[in-house]
Design an enzyme around this catalytic site. Structure first.
Site, short mmCIF file in Angstrom:
data_model
loop_
_atom_site.label_atom_id
_atom_site.label_comp_id
_atom_site.label_asym_id
_atom_site.label_seq_id
_atom_site.Cartn_x
_atom_site.Cartn_y
_atom_site.Cartn_z
N ASP A 285 -7.56 -0.88 -6.30
CA ASP A 285 -7.71 0.38 -7.03
C ASP A 285 -8.88 1.22 -6.52
O ASP A 285 -9.53 1.94 -7.29
CB ASP A 285 -7.88 0.12 -8.55
CG ASP A 285 -6.77 -0.78 -9.07
OD1 ASP A 285 -5.61 -0.55 -8.70
OD2 ASP A 285 -7.08 -1.72 -9.84
N LYS B 160 -6.97 3.96 -2.24
CA LYS B 160 -6.40 3.91 -0.88
C LYS B 160 -5.24 4.89 -0.70
O LYS B 160 -5.07 5.46 0.36
CB LYS B 160 -5.89 2.48 -0.56
CG LYS B 160 -6.99 1.44 -0.57
CD LYS B 160 -6.42 0.06 -0.37
CE LYS B 160 -5.61 -0.46 -1.55
NZ LYS B 160 -6.36 -0.72 -2.79
N GLY C 264 -0.26 -0.09 -6.93
CA GLY C 264 0.06 1.21 -7.52
C GLY C 264 -0.79 2.24 -6.81
O GLY C 264 -1.95 2.42 -7.14
N HIS C 265 -0.23 2.86 -5.79
CA HIS C 265 -1.00 3.83 -5.00
C HIS C 265 -0.74 5.23 -5.54
O HIS C 265 0.38 5.73 -5.50
CB HIS C 265 -0.64 3.70 -3.51
CG HIS C 265 -1.15 2.41 -2.93
ND1 HIS C 265 -0.95 2.04 -1.63
CD2 HIS C 265 -1.88 1.42 -3.49
CE1 HIS C 265 -1.53 0.87 -1.43
NE2 HIS C 265 -2.09 0.47 -2.54
N GLN D 83 -3.98 -3.83 -2.68
CA GLN D 83 -5.00 -4.61 -3.37
C GLN D 83 -6.35 -4.42 -2.66
O GLN D 83 -6.58 -3.35 -2.14
CB GLN D 83 -4.61 -6.10 -3.47
CG GLN D 83 -3.44 -6.38 -4.41
CD GLN D 83 -2.08 -6.10 -3.79
OE1 GLN D 83 -1.78 -6.55 -2.71
NE2 GLN D 83 -1.26 -5.33 -4.49
P1 IMP Z 1 -0.57 -10.63 -8.69
O1 IMP Z 1 -0.77 -10.21 -7.27
O2 IMP Z 1 0.31 -9.70 -9.46
O3 IMP Z 1 -0.17 -12.06 -8.82
O4 IMP Z 1 -1.99 -10.54 -9.40
C1 IMP Z 1 -3.08 -11.36 -9.03
C2 IMP Z 1 -4.40 -10.67 -9.34
O5 IMP Z 1 -4.54 -9.53 -8.49
C3 IMP Z 1 -4.50 -10.14 -10.77
O6 IMP Z 1 -5.86 -10.22 -11.17
C4 IMP Z 1 -4.09 -8.70 -10.64
O7 IMP Z 1 -4.62 -7.90 -11.67
C5 IMP Z 1 -4.68 -8.35 -9.29
N1 IMP Z 1 -3.96 -7.29 -8.60
C6 IMP Z 1 -2.76 -7.40 -8.00
N2 IMP Z 1 -2.41 -6.23 -7.46
C7 IMP Z 1 -3.41 -5.38 -7.72
C8 IMP Z 1 -3.65 -4.00 -7.38
O8 IMP Z 1 -2.87 -3.33 -6.69
N3 IMP Z 1 -4.83 -3.47 -7.83
C9 IMP Z 1 -5.73 -4.20 -8.53
N4 IMP Z 1 -5.55 -5.47 -8.85
C10 IMP Z 1 -4.41 -6.06 -8.45
#
Ligand code: IMP
Length: 417
Positions: free
Chosen positions: A13, A16, A40-41, A221
Protein backbone atom coordinates in the site's frame (compact mmCIF):
# COMPACT_ATOMS: atom_id res chain seq x y z
CA UNK A 1 16.95 -3.28 -23.64
CA UNK A 2 16.30 -2.31 -20.04
CA UNK A 3 13.94 -3.67 -17.45
CA UNK A 4 13.13 -1.26 -14.64
CA UNK A 5 11.37 -2.54 -11.54
CA UNK A 6 8.86 -0.77 -9.31
CA UNK A 7 8.33 -2.27 -5.88
CA UNK A 8 7.16 -1.38 -2.41
CA UNK A 9 9.69 -1.18 0.43
CA UNK A 10 7.25 -1.40 3.34
CA UNK A 11 4.21 -3.59 4.11
CA UNK A 12 2.37 -2.85 0.88
CA UNK A 13 0.00 0.00 0.00
CA UNK A 14 2.89 2.38 -0.69
CA UNK A 15 1.19 3.84 -3.75
CA UNK A 16 2.87 1.69 -6.40
CA UNK A 17 -0.18 1.86 -8.70
CA UNK A 18 0.11 5.61 -9.02
CA UNK A 19 3.85 5.40 -9.70
CA UNK A 20 3.44 2.71 -12.37
CA UNK A 21 0.64 4.70 -13.99
CA UNK A 22 2.96 7.74 -14.02
CA UNK A 23 5.94 5.88 -15.50
CA UNK A 24 4.01 3.61 -17.91
CA UNK A 25 3.98 5.92 -20.98
CA UNK A 26 7.81 5.67 -21.10
CA UNK A 27 7.76 1.87 -21.52
CA UNK A 28 6.73 -0.62 -24.20
CA UNK A 29 5.52 -3.24 -21.73
CA UNK A 30 4.31 -3.14 -18.11
CA UNK A 31 4.47 -6.59 -16.48
CA UNK A 32 3.09 -7.72 -13.10
CA UNK A 33 5.44 -10.33 -11.65
CA UNK A 34 3.92 -11.75 -8.44
CA UNK A 35 0.96 -11.77 -6.10
CA UNK A 36 -2.64 -11.88 -7.16
CA UNK A 37 -5.93 -10.24 -6.32
CA UNK A 38 -4.72 -9.64 -2.76
CA UNK A 39 -3.23 -6.50 -4.33
CA UNK A 40 -5.23 -3.32 -4.79
CA UNK A 41 -3.43 -0.80 -6.98
CA UNK A 42 -5.29 2.48 -6.87
CA UNK A 43 -5.17 4.95 -9.74
CA UNK A 44 -6.83 8.36 -9.86
CA UNK A 45 -7.63 9.75 -13.24
CA UNK A 46 -9.41 13.09 -13.50
CA UNK A 47 -10.63 12.67 -9.94
CA UNK A 48 -12.01 9.20 -10.63
CA UNK A 49 -10.72 6.35 -8.46
CA UNK A 50 -9.91 3.01 -10.08
CA UNK A 51 -8.65 -0.04 -8.16
CA UNK A 52 -6.83 -2.78 -10.09
CA UNK A 53 -6.28 -6.16 -8.45
CA UNK A 54 -4.87 -8.46 -11.14
CA UNK A 55 -4.41 -6.17 -14.11
CA UNK A 56 -1.09 -4.28 -14.49
CA UNK A 57 -1.28 -0.54 -13.79
CA UNK A 58 -0.23 0.56 -17.30
CA UNK A 59 -3.58 -0.23 -18.92
CA UNK A 60 -4.85 3.33 -19.02
CA UNK A 61 -2.17 4.42 -21.48
CA UNK A 62 -1.84 4.06 -25.25
CA UNK A 63 1.74 2.89 -25.41
CA UNK A 64 2.53 -0.10 -23.23
CA UNK A 65 1.28 -3.61 -23.60
CA UNK A 66 0.51 -5.12 -20.19
CA UNK A 67 1.54 -8.62 -19.22
CA UNK A 68 0.25 -10.69 -16.30
CA UNK A 69 3.43 -12.66 -15.63
CA UNK A 70 4.02 -16.30 -14.74
CA UNK A 71 4.74 -15.38 -11.09
CA UNK A 72 1.19 -14.13 -10.60
CA UNK A 73 -1.68 -16.24 -9.29
CA UNK A 74 -4.82 -15.37 -11.22
CA UNK A 75 -8.42 -15.76 -10.12
CA UNK A 76 -10.50 -15.98 -13.34
CA UNK A 77 -13.66 -14.73 -11.57
CA UNK A 78 -11.86 -11.63 -10.28
CA UNK A 79 -10.19 -11.15 -13.67
CA UNK A 80 -13.60 -11.27 -15.39
CA UNK A 81 -14.95 -8.74 -12.90
CA UNK A 82 -12.09 -6.31 -13.61
CA UNK A 83 -12.38 -6.76 -17.36
CA UNK A 84 -16.10 -5.96 -17.21
CA UNK A 85 -15.60 -3.01 -14.86
CA UNK A 86 -13.06 -1.42 -17.18
CA UNK A 87 -15.18 -2.22 -20.24
CA UNK A 88 -18.00 -0.26 -18.62
CA UNK A 89 -15.61 2.70 -18.43
CA UNK A 90 -14.88 2.33 -22.14
CA UNK A 91 -11.53 0.53 -21.70
CA UNK A 92 -11.17 -2.68 -23.71
CA UNK A 93 -8.38 -4.72 -22.14
CA UNK A 94 -8.21 -7.10 -25.12
CA UNK A 95 -6.27 -4.35 -26.86
CA UNK A 96 -3.34 -4.23 -24.48
CA UNK A 97 -3.40 -7.08 -21.93
CA UNK A 98 -1.58 -10.39 -22.39
CA UNK A 99 -1.53 -13.26 -19.90
CA UNK A 100 1.35 -15.67 -19.33
CA UNK A 101 0.30 -19.25 -19.92
CA UNK A 102 2.48 -20.20 -16.94
CA UNK A 103 0.58 -18.09 -14.39
CA UNK A 104 -1.21 -20.30 -11.87
CA UNK A 105 -4.97 -20.29 -11.39
CA UNK A 106 -6.74 -19.59 -8.10
CA UNK A 107 -9.70 -21.97 -7.73
CA UNK A 108 -12.83 -21.18 -5.70
CA UNK A 109 -11.74 -23.89 -3.25
CA UNK A 110 -8.42 -22.08 -2.73
CA UNK A 111 -10.43 -19.27 -1.18
CA UNK A 112 -12.24 -21.72 1.08
CA UNK A 113 -8.93 -23.28 2.10
CA UNK A 114 -7.57 -19.81 2.89
CA UNK A 115 -10.54 -19.09 5.18
CA UNK A 116 -10.28 -22.51 6.86
CA UNK A 117 -6.54 -22.06 7.46
CA UNK A 118 -7.04 -18.64 9.04
CA UNK A 119 -9.83 -19.99 11.23
CA UNK A 120 -7.62 -22.84 12.41
CA UNK A 121 -4.85 -20.42 13.32
CA UNK A 122 -7.17 -18.50 15.69
CA UNK A 123 -5.31 -15.67 17.41
CA UNK A 124 -2.18 -16.54 15.38
CA UNK A 125 -3.96 -15.76 12.10
CA UNK A 126 -1.99 -13.93 9.44
CA UNK A 127 -4.78 -11.50 8.59
CA UNK A 128 -4.87 -12.81 5.02
CA UNK A 129 -6.96 -11.03 2.42
CA UNK A 130 -8.69 -14.42 1.98
CA UNK A 131 -8.28 -14.27 -1.78
CA UNK A 132 -6.87 -17.82 -1.96
CA UNK A 133 -3.30 -16.62 -2.49
CA UNK A 134 -1.47 -18.92 -0.08
CA UNK A 135 -3.35 -22.13 -1.07
CA UNK A 136 -2.77 -21.35 -4.77
CA UNK A 137 0.98 -20.87 -4.25
CA UNK A 138 1.02 -23.96 -2.01
CA UNK A 139 -0.45 -26.02 -4.87
CA UNK A 140 2.07 -24.48 -7.27
CA UNK A 141 5.03 -25.55 -5.14
CA UNK A 142 3.45 -28.90 -4.26
CA UNK A 143 3.19 -29.38 -8.05
CA UNK A 144 -0.57 -29.81 -8.02
CA UNK A 145 -1.51 -26.46 -9.54
CA UNK A 146 -3.43 -25.59 -12.69
CA UNK A 147 -1.95 -23.01 -15.02
CA UNK A 148 -3.55 -20.53 -17.40
CA UNK A 149 -2.23 -22.49 -20.41
CA UNK A 150 -4.05 -25.62 -19.17
CA UNK A 151 -7.41 -24.10 -20.07
CA UNK A 152 -6.67 -24.82 -23.75
CA UNK A 153 -6.62 -28.59 -23.29
CA UNK A 154 -9.67 -30.87 -23.49
CA UNK A 155 -8.92 -32.49 -20.12
CA UNK A 156 -9.04 -29.11 -18.29
CA UNK A 157 -12.46 -29.66 -16.74
CA UNK A 158 -11.53 -33.08 -15.35
CA UNK A 159 -8.22 -31.74 -14.02
CA UNK A 160 -10.15 -28.91 -12.36
CA UNK A 161 -12.60 -31.34 -10.79
CA UNK A 162 -9.90 -33.61 -9.46
CA UNK A 163 -8.05 -30.69 -7.81
CA UNK A 164 -11.34 -29.30 -6.46
CA UNK A 165 -12.24 -32.71 -5.00
CA UNK A 166 -8.83 -32.99 -3.38
CA UNK A 167 -9.48 -29.59 -1.76
CA UNK A 168 -12.96 -30.63 -0.63
CA UNK A 169 -11.46 -33.62 1.19
CA UNK A 170 -9.05 -31.27 2.96
CA UNK A 171 -11.89 -28.95 3.90
CA UNK A 172 -13.89 -31.58 5.80
CA UNK A 173 -16.86 -29.78 7.30
CA UNK A 174 -15.83 -26.26 6.25
CA UNK A 175 -18.54 -24.11 4.72
CA UNK A 176 -18.93 -24.98 1.04
CA UNK A 177 -22.53 -23.75 0.71
CA UNK A 178 -21.75 -21.08 -1.88
CA UNK A 179 -19.38 -23.19 -3.92
CA UNK A 180 -21.79 -23.81 -6.82
CA UNK A 181 -22.34 -20.10 -7.29
CA UNK A 182 -18.62 -19.39 -7.05
CA UNK A 183 -17.85 -22.11 -9.58
CA UNK A 184 -20.30 -20.60 -12.08
CA UNK A 185 -18.54 -17.22 -11.80
CA UNK A 186 -15.17 -18.98 -12.09
CA UNK A 187 -16.09 -20.77 -15.32
CA UNK A 188 -17.41 -17.53 -16.73
CA UNK A 189 -13.96 -16.11 -15.91
CA UNK A 190 -12.30 -19.01 -17.73
CA UNK A 191 -14.33 -18.09 -20.83
CA UNK A 192 -13.18 -14.49 -20.49
CA UNK A 193 -9.58 -15.65 -20.12
CA UNK A 194 -9.94 -17.69 -23.32
CA UNK A 195 -10.76 -14.47 -25.19
CA UNK A 196 -7.36 -12.98 -24.25
CA UNK A 197 -3.94 -13.51 -25.78
CA UNK A 198 -2.29 -16.25 -23.69
CA UNK A 199 1.43 -16.10 -24.33
CA UNK A 200 4.78 -17.60 -23.39
CA UNK A 201 5.62 -14.50 -21.37
CA UNK A 202 9.30 -15.40 -21.10
CA UNK A 203 9.73 -15.51 -24.90
CA UNK A 204 7.55 -12.47 -25.39
CA UNK A 205 9.55 -10.33 -22.93
CA UNK A 206 12.97 -11.49 -24.08
CA UNK A 207 12.01 -10.71 -27.68
CA UNK A 208 10.80 -7.28 -26.58
CA UNK A 209 14.14 -6.68 -24.90
CA UNK A 210 16.16 -7.99 -27.87
CA UNK A 211 14.30 -5.54 -30.08
CA UNK A 212 15.67 -2.72 -27.89
CA UNK A 213 12.33 -2.02 -26.23
CA UNK A 214 11.74 -1.36 -22.55
CA UNK A 215 9.86 -3.16 -19.79
CA UNK A 216 8.56 -1.89 -16.45
CA UNK A 217 8.15 -4.74 -13.95
CA UNK A 218 5.39 -4.01 -11.44
CA UNK A 219 5.59 -5.54 -7.97
CA UNK A 220 2.70 -6.04 -5.60
CA UNK A 221 2.54 -6.01 -1.77
CA UNK A 222 5.84 -4.88 -0.24
CA UNK A 223 9.29 -6.12 0.75
CA UNK A 224 8.35 -6.61 4.39
CA UNK A 225 5.70 -9.10 3.21
CA UNK A 226 8.22 -11.13 1.16
CA UNK A 227 7.95 -14.83 1.99
CA UNK A 228 11.70 -15.08 2.73
CA UNK A 229 12.68 -11.65 3.99
CA UNK A 230 9.46 -10.25 5.43
CA UNK A 231 8.20 -10.59 8.99
CA UNK A 232 7.66 -14.34 8.65
CA UNK A 233 5.19 -15.96 9.16
CA UNK A 234 3.15 -12.74 8.83
CA UNK A 235 3.90 -12.40 5.14
CA UNK A 236 2.36 -13.12 1.79
CA UNK A 237 3.34 -16.20 -0.25
CA UNK A 238 5.46 -14.71 -3.03
CA UNK A 239 8.78 -12.95 -3.63
CA UNK A 240 8.09 -9.24 -3.51
CA UNK A 241 11.74 -8.19 -3.91
CA UNK A 242 13.47 -7.31 -7.21
CA UNK A 243 14.66 -10.91 -7.62
CA UNK A 244 10.99 -11.86 -7.91
CA UNK A 245 10.81 -9.90 -11.18
CA UNK A 246 13.30 -12.33 -12.78
CA UNK A 247 11.57 -15.52 -11.64
CA UNK A 248 8.10 -14.03 -12.01
CA UNK A 249 8.65 -12.96 -15.62
CA UNK A 250 11.42 -15.18 -17.00
CA UNK A 251 13.95 -12.41 -17.59
CA UNK A 252 17.67 -12.54 -16.69
CA UNK A 253 19.01 -10.46 -13.76
CA UNK A 254 21.43 -8.81 -16.20
CA UNK A 255 18.45 -7.19 -17.96
CA UNK A 256 17.50 -5.15 -14.89
CA UNK A 257 18.64 -1.52 -15.04
CA UNK A 258 16.93 0.51 -12.30
CA UNK A 259 14.90 -0.43 -9.27
CA UNK A 260 12.42 2.20 -8.10
CA UNK A 261 11.62 1.72 -4.41
CA UNK A 262 8.30 3.22 -3.35
CA UNK A 263 7.75 4.27 0.27
CA UNK A 264 5.00 6.10 2.01
CA UNK A 265 6.11 9.12 4.09
CA UNK A 266 4.83 7.18 7.09
CA UNK A 267 4.07 3.51 7.53
CA UNK A 268 1.01 1.27 7.36
CA UNK A 269 0.28 -2.39 7.69
CA UNK A 270 -2.93 -4.33 7.18
CA UNK A 271 -3.35 -7.70 8.84
CA UNK A 272 -1.41 -9.16 11.76
CA UNK A 273 2.30 -9.19 12.50
CA UNK A 274 5.10 -7.04 13.87
CA UNK A 275 5.05 -3.32 13.17
CA UNK A 276 7.73 -1.67 15.34
CA UNK A 277 6.68 1.96 14.72
CA UNK A 278 2.93 1.40 15.05
CA UNK A 279 0.98 4.22 16.71
CA UNK A 280 -1.79 2.47 18.55
CA UNK A 281 -3.26 5.76 19.79
CA UNK A 282 -5.03 8.95 18.72
CA UNK A 283 -2.07 9.99 16.56
CA UNK A 284 -2.35 6.68 14.68
CA UNK A 285 -6.09 7.25 14.24
CA UNK A 286 -5.41 10.77 12.99
CA UNK A 287 -2.95 9.39 10.42
CA UNK A 288 -5.50 6.77 9.29
CA UNK A 289 -8.15 9.41 8.69
CA UNK A 290 -5.76 11.91 7.08
CA UNK A 291 -4.42 9.24 4.71
CA UNK A 292 -7.74 7.41 4.28
CA UNK A 293 -5.87 4.26 5.24
CA UNK A 294 -8.44 1.58 4.55
CA UNK A 295 -7.57 -1.51 2.50
CA UNK A 296 -8.16 -1.11 -1.26
CA UNK A 297 -9.00 -4.83 -1.50
CA UNK A 298 -10.70 -5.66 1.79
CA UNK A 299 -11.68 -2.25 3.18
CA UNK A 300 -10.00 -3.13 6.48
CA UNK A 301 -8.61 -0.22 8.53
CA UNK A 302 -4.84 -0.15 8.13
CA UNK A 303 -2.57 0.05 11.15
CA UNK A 304 -0.59 3.30 11.00
CA UNK A 305 2.75 4.48 12.37
CA UNK A 306 5.89 6.53 11.79
CA UNK A 307 8.29 5.97 8.92
CA UNK A 308 10.65 3.10 9.72
CA UNK A 309 14.01 3.60 8.02
CA UNK A 310 15.46 0.37 9.44
CA UNK A 311 12.90 -1.54 7.38
CA UNK A 312 13.39 0.71 4.34
CA UNK A 313 17.20 0.34 4.45
CA UNK A 314 16.82 -3.43 4.65
CA UNK A 315 14.38 -3.43 1.73
CA UNK A 316 16.63 -1.20 -0.38
CA UNK A 317 19.55 -3.55 0.24
CA UNK A 318 17.59 -6.66 -0.76
CA UNK A 319 16.55 -5.20 -4.11
CA UNK A 320 19.48 -2.93 -4.99
CA UNK A 321 17.12 0.03 -5.06
CA UNK A 322 18.52 2.83 -7.24
CA UNK A 323 16.04 5.59 -6.38
CA UNK A 324 13.32 6.20 -3.82
CA UNK A 325 9.90 7.60 -4.57
CA UNK A 326 8.14 8.99 -1.49
CA UNK A 327 4.34 9.06 -1.57
CA UNK A 328 1.63 10.70 0.51
CA UNK A 329 3.82 13.55 1.82
CA UNK A 330 0.65 15.68 1.80
CA UNK A 331 -0.92 13.39 4.44
CA UNK A 332 1.80 14.31 6.96
CA UNK A 333 1.16 18.02 6.42
CA UNK A 334 0.21 19.48 9.79
CA UNK A 335 1.79 16.67 11.83
CA UNK A 336 4.40 18.60 13.76
CA UNK A 337 6.86 17.44 15.04
CA UNK A 338 7.51 14.26 13.04
CA UNK A 339 9.25 11.15 14.28
CA UNK A 340 11.34 8.92 12.04
CA UNK A 341 12.72 5.60 13.21
CA UNK A 342 16.45 5.45 12.43
CA UNK A 343 17.47 2.43 14.56
CA UNK A 344 16.07 -0.24 16.87
CA UNK A 345 16.80 -1.17 20.47
CA UNK A 346 16.74 -4.92 20.12
CA UNK A 347 17.94 -7.71 22.35
CA UNK A 348 19.81 -5.30 24.62
CA UNK A 349 21.63 -3.36 21.90
CA UNK A 350 21.07 -0.68 19.30
CA UNK A 351 21.01 -1.83 15.70
CA UNK A 352 20.18 -0.55 12.23
CA UNK A 353 19.64 -4.10 10.94
CA UNK A 354 16.25 -5.74 10.67
CA UNK A 355 16.15 -8.64 13.16
CA UNK A 356 15.49 -12.32 12.43
CA UNK A 357 12.44 -12.72 14.62
CA UNK A 358 10.72 -9.45 15.50
CA UNK A 359 7.70 -11.51 16.60
CA UNK A 360 9.31 -13.12 19.65
CA UNK A 361 11.88 -10.39 20.32
CA UNK A 362 10.17 -7.11 19.58
CA UNK A 363 12.40 -4.22 18.53
CA UNK A 364 11.87 -0.79 20.11
CA UNK A 365 12.19 2.09 17.65
CA UNK A 366 14.83 4.79 18.19
CA UNK A 367 13.37 8.01 16.82
CA UNK A 368 14.84 11.09 15.25
CA UNK A 369 12.48 14.06 15.60
CA UNK A 370 12.18 16.85 13.05
CA UNK A 371 9.79 19.77 12.51
CA UNK A 372 6.86 18.97 10.24
CA UNK A 373 5.60 20.87 7.19
CA UNK A 374 2.36 22.59 6.32
CA UNK A 375 1.54 22.31 2.65
CA UNK A 376 -0.85 24.87 1.30
CA UNK A 377 -3.09 24.12 -1.65
CA UNK A 378 -1.04 23.62 -4.83
CA UNK A 379 2.10 24.52 -2.92
CA UNK A 380 5.06 22.44 -3.98
CA UNK A 381 6.49 21.93 -0.56
CA UNK A 382 8.72 23.66 1.90
CA UNK A 383 12.09 23.35 3.55
CA UNK A 384 10.93 20.95 6.27
CA UNK A 385 9.67 18.50 3.64
CA UNK A 386 12.99 18.70 1.80
CA UNK A 387 14.91 18.20 5.07
CA UNK A 388 12.77 15.10 5.68
CA UNK A 389 13.54 13.73 2.20
CA UNK A 390 17.22 14.48 2.70
CA UNK A 391 17.22 12.57 5.99
CA UNK A 392 15.64 9.55 4.27
CA UNK A 393 18.22 9.60 1.47
CA UNK A 394 21.12 9.84 3.94
CA UNK A 395 19.92 7.02 6.18
CA UNK A 396 19.00 4.68 3.34
CA UNK A 397 21.97 5.60 1.16
CA UNK A 398 19.74 5.98 -1.91
CA UNK A 399 18.59 9.27 -3.50
CA UNK A 400 14.96 10.34 -3.46
CA UNK A 401 13.93 11.04 -7.07
CA UNK A 402 10.27 11.96 -6.63
CA UNK A 403 7.85 13.03 -3.93
CA UNK A 404 4.12 12.73 -4.26
CA UNK A 405 1.86 15.36 -2.71
CA UNK A 406 -1.56 14.06 -3.76
CA UNK A 407 -3.32 11.23 -5.55
CA UNK A 408 -3.42 12.70 -9.07
CA UNK A 409 -0.80 12.00 -11.74
CA UNK A 410 0.37 15.63 -11.80
CA UNK A 411 1.03 15.63 -8.05
CA UNK A 412 4.34 13.80 -8.36
CA UNK A 413 7.26 16.20 -8.06
CA UNK A 414 10.65 15.25 -9.55
CA UNK A 415 13.58 16.27 -7.35
CA UNK A 416 16.94 17.51 -8.62
CA UNK A 417 19.55 14.72 -8.78
P1 IMP B 1 -2.42 -12.89 1.72
O1 IMP B 1 -1.35 -12.57 0.73
O2 IMP B 1 -3.78 -12.49 1.26
O3 IMP B 1 -2.36 -14.29 2.21
O4 IMP B 1 -2.13 -12.00 3.01
C1 IMP B 1 -0.97 -12.16 3.80
C2 IMP B 1 -0.62 -10.86 4.50
O5 IMP B 1 -0.21 -9.90 3.51
C3 IMP B 1 -1.78 -10.21 5.24
O6 IMP B 1 -1.25 -9.53 6.37
C4 IMP B 1 -2.33 -9.22 4.26
O7 IMP B 1 -3.01 -8.16 4.89
C5 IMP B 1 -1.06 -8.75 3.58
N1 IMP B 1 -1.27 -8.30 2.21
C6 IMP B 1 -1.50 -9.08 1.14
N2 IMP B 1 -1.63 -8.32 0.04
C7 IMP B 1 -1.46 -7.05 0.43
C8 IMP B 1 -1.45 -5.79 -0.26
O8 IMP B 1 -1.59 -5.71 -1.49
N3 IMP B 1 -1.23 -4.69 0.51
C9 IMP B 1 -1.02 -4.77 1.84
N4 IMP B 1 -1.02 -5.90 2.52
C10 IMP B 1 -1.23 -7.04 1.83
Amino acid sequence: MPVDVVLGLQWGDEGKGKIVDFLAPDYDVVARFQGGPNAGHTLYVNGQKLVLHSIPSGVLHERPLNLIGNGVVLDPAQFHHEVMHLAALGIDLHRNVLVSERAHLILPTHRLLDAASEQRKGTGRIGSTLRGISPAYTDKYARNGLRVGDIRFPDFQSRYESLRDRHLKQLNDADTAELNQQEAAWWQGIDTLRSFRLVAGEYFLNEVLSAGKSVLAEGAQGTMLDVDFGTYPYVTSSHTIAGGACTGLGIPPSAVRSVFGVIKAYCTRVGSGPFPTELDDTLGNRLREAGQEYGATTGRPRRCGWLDLVAVRYAALLSGVSQLMVTKADVLSGFDPLSICVAYEWNGRQTTEFPFDPVRQQPQPVYHTIPGWHLGKNEKGNDCLYAFLDLIARHVGVPVSHVSTGPERNQLIPLPA
